[in-house]
Enzyme design. Structure first.
Site, mmCIF file in Angstrom:
data_model
loop_
_atom_site.group_PDB
_atom_site.id
_atom_site.type_symbol
_atom_site.label_atom_id
_atom_site.label_comp_id
_atom_site.label_asym_id
_atom_site.label_seq_id
_atom_site.Cartn_x
_atom_site.Cartn_y
_atom_site.Cartn_z
ATOM 1 N N GLU A 26 -5.917 0.130 0.783
ATOM 2 C CA GLU A 26 -6.398 0.439 -0.564
ATOM 3 C C GLU A 26 -7.830 0.947 -0.527
ATOM 4 O O GLU A 26 -8.650 0.465 0.257
ATOM 5 C CB GLU A 26 -6.315 -0.816 -1.447
ATOM 6 C CG GLU A 26 -4.894 -1.298 -1.666
ATOM 7 C CD GLU A 26 -4.811 -2.504 -2.600
ATOM 8 O OE1 GLU A 26 -5.836 -2.894 -3.219
ATOM 9 O OE2 GLU A 26 -3.701 -3.066 -2.721
ATOM 10 N N GLU A 83 -1.568 4.273 -8.235
ATOM 11 C CA GLU A 83 -1.032 3.136 -8.997
ATOM 12 C C GLU A 83 -1.721 3.029 -10.350
ATOM 13 O O GLU A 83 -2.943 3.161 -10.458
ATOM 14 C CB GLU A 83 -1.210 1.820 -8.214
ATOM 15 C CG GLU A 83 -0.668 0.625 -9.020
ATOM 16 C CD GLU A 83 -0.488 -0.656 -8.228
ATOM 17 O OE1 GLU A 83 -0.727 -0.667 -6.997
ATOM 18 O OE2 GLU A 83 -0.086 -1.665 -8.848
ATOM 19 N N ASP A 106 1.580 -2.586 4.715
ATOM 20 C CA ASP A 106 0.281 -2.755 4.069
ATOM 21 C C ASP A 106 -0.682 -3.528 4.950
ATOM 22 O O ASP A 106 -0.301 -4.536 5.563
ATOM 23 C CB ASP A 106 0.459 -3.581 2.777
ATOM 24 C CG ASP A 106 0.200 -2.771 1.534
ATOM 25 O OD1 ASP A 106 -0.387 -1.683 1.614
ATOM 26 O OD2 ASP A 106 0.589 -3.256 0.454
ATOM 27 N N LYS A 126 -0.724 1.193 5.343
ATOM 28 C CA LYS A 126 -1.324 1.582 4.056
ATOM 29 C C LYS A 126 -2.541 0.709 3.811
ATOM 30 O O LYS A 126 -2.534 -0.480 4.151
ATOM 31 C CB LYS A 126 -0.334 1.420 2.901
ATOM 32 C CG LYS A 126 -0.955 1.734 1.521
ATOM 33 C CD LYS A 126 0.079 1.859 0.430
ATOM 34 C CE LYS A 126 0.533 0.569 -0.171
ATOM 35 N NZ LYS A 126 -0.527 -0.274 -0.753
ATOM 36 N N ASP A 131 1.932 -5.681 0.351
ATOM 37 C CA ASP A 131 1.402 -7.051 0.278
ATOM 38 C C ASP A 131 1.748 -7.710 -1.057
ATOM 39 O O ASP A 131 1.487 -8.904 -1.247
ATOM 40 C CB ASP A 131 -0.103 -7.097 0.567
ATOM 41 C CG ASP A 131 -0.928 -6.315 -0.436
ATOM 42 O OD1 ASP A 131 -0.350 -5.636 -1.305
ATOM 43 O OD2 ASP A 131 -2.177 -6.379 -0.345
ATOM 44 N N SER A 132 2.409 -6.974 -1.970
ATOM 45 C CA SER A 132 2.940 -7.608 -3.183
ATOM 46 C C SER A 132 3.961 -8.679 -2.798
ATOM 47 O O SER A 132 4.305 -9.528 -3.622
ATOM 48 C CB SER A 132 3.589 -6.565 -4.100
ATOM 49 O OG SER A 132 4.627 -5.894 -3.419
HETATM 50 O O1 KIV Z 1 2.040 -4.025 -2.246
HETATM 51 C C1 KIV Z 1 2.728 -3.210 -2.846
HETATM 52 O O2 KIV Z 1 3.891 -3.469 -3.209
HETATM 53 C C2 KIV Z 1 2.152 -1.915 -3.128
HETATM 54 C C3 KIV Z 1 2.901 -1.029 -4.062
HETATM 55 C C4 KIV Z 1 2.589 -1.481 -5.435
HETATM 56 C C5 KIV Z 1 2.562 0.406 -3.880
HETATM 57 O O3 KIV Z 1 1.103 -1.610 -2.667
#
Ligand code: KIV
Length: 269
Positions: free
Chosen positions: A120, A187, A88, A118, A49-50
């Site tokens: 968090e 992270e 994510d 994924k 989600d970055s």
């Molecule tokens: O969203 C993302 O790019 C991430 C990485 C930093 C692991 O979660």
């Protein structure tokens, strides 16, 4: 029938089996053409989600929607044949209850073709991780610095500077592994803590700003290619694409202005 053996995609048990073995190579991806290039080199491509920040210009990852993750996730799956693609779960799509998480994760899996999601959070997400994995959705966990909680954490802060907090990080790693996560992103963690967590945790740890002691590494692709105007301190730039793109676009603009483009062989005749 094709004479060529089909390329087999790396699967979740194969990544889980890399604990303490050959390091896992992972990068983020959100774009089909980059995904095609990354596929030959990476074991895991994370549609992180970055992308909300690096591709869409948001200040943080919180505005990212399930629909946006699905659009990018499907593009990355279309661009790859070999890498395990993980998508994510964005902020607000899984925290409310295991049932809500399942509904959104199932939609992400079905509409992208990705192999895993994924999310968090450590111990607080263990019940949800168990719920998803028991229903056929492999989960990569993400602990330490968790950007979706930047408001409660007071920013993007390296975790573990104070050893008093280490038991909490150990408990998070143990909880997600026990719940069935097949790997865990660490992270922004100080090296001695990341080393201890990696040694104690039965599933592979994938580090980002968490030292080479992890079982694998991940970086945001745009950061390591030098595409952005800023990157976190721990990022090594393996290229300077911002300068190269600037040079190429400058050359194009000059060629348009002086009418040297298109050339004779660059037009339909
Ligand atoms: O969203 C993302 O790019 C991430 C990485 C930093 C692991 O979660």
């Amino acid at each position: 029938m094709s004479a060529q053996a089909p390329l087999r995609r790396i699967n979740v048990p194969q990544i889980a089996a890399r604990k303490g073995a050959e390091p896992i190579v992972a990068l983020t991806a959100s774009h089909v053409q980059f995904a095609q290039i990354l596929d030959a080199h990476c074991d895991v491509l994370l549609v992180g989600d970055s992308l909300g920040m690096v591709t869409h210009g948001f200040d943080n990852t919180l505005p990212v929607s399930v629909e946006l993750m699905i659009a990018h996730g499907a593009a990355v799956v279309r661009g790859t044949q070999r890498a395990l693609v993980v998508v994510d779960m964005p902020f607000g799509s899984y925290e409310e209850s295991p049932q809500v998480a399942f509904r959104n994760a199932a939609r992400i899996m079905a509409e992208t073709g990705a192999s895993a999601v994924k999310l968090e959070g450590g111990a607080r997400m263990a019940e949800t991780i168990g719920f998803l994995t028991a229903r056929g959705i492999p989960v990569m966990a993400h602990i330490g610095l968790t950007p979706q909680s930047s408001n409660t954490m007071g920013g993007f802060k390296t975790q573990g500077r104070n050893a008093d907090s280490w038991p909490l990080h150990h408990a998070d790693a143990a909880a997600v592994a026990e719940a069935g996560a097949f790997s865990v992103v660490l992270e922004g963690m100080v090296e001695p803590l990341a080393a201890e967590v990696t040694a104690a945790c039965p599933i592979p740890t994938i580090g980002i700003g968490a030292s080479r002691t992890c079982d694998g590494q991940i970086l945001v692709m745009e950061d390591m290619l030098g595409l952005g105007d800023w990157a976190p301190k721990f990022v090594r730039k393996f290229a300077d694409l911002r300068t190269e793109v600037d040079r190429a676009v400058g050359a194009y603009a000059e060629a348009v202005r002086d009418r040297s483009f298109p050339g004779e062989d660059e037009i339909y005749t």
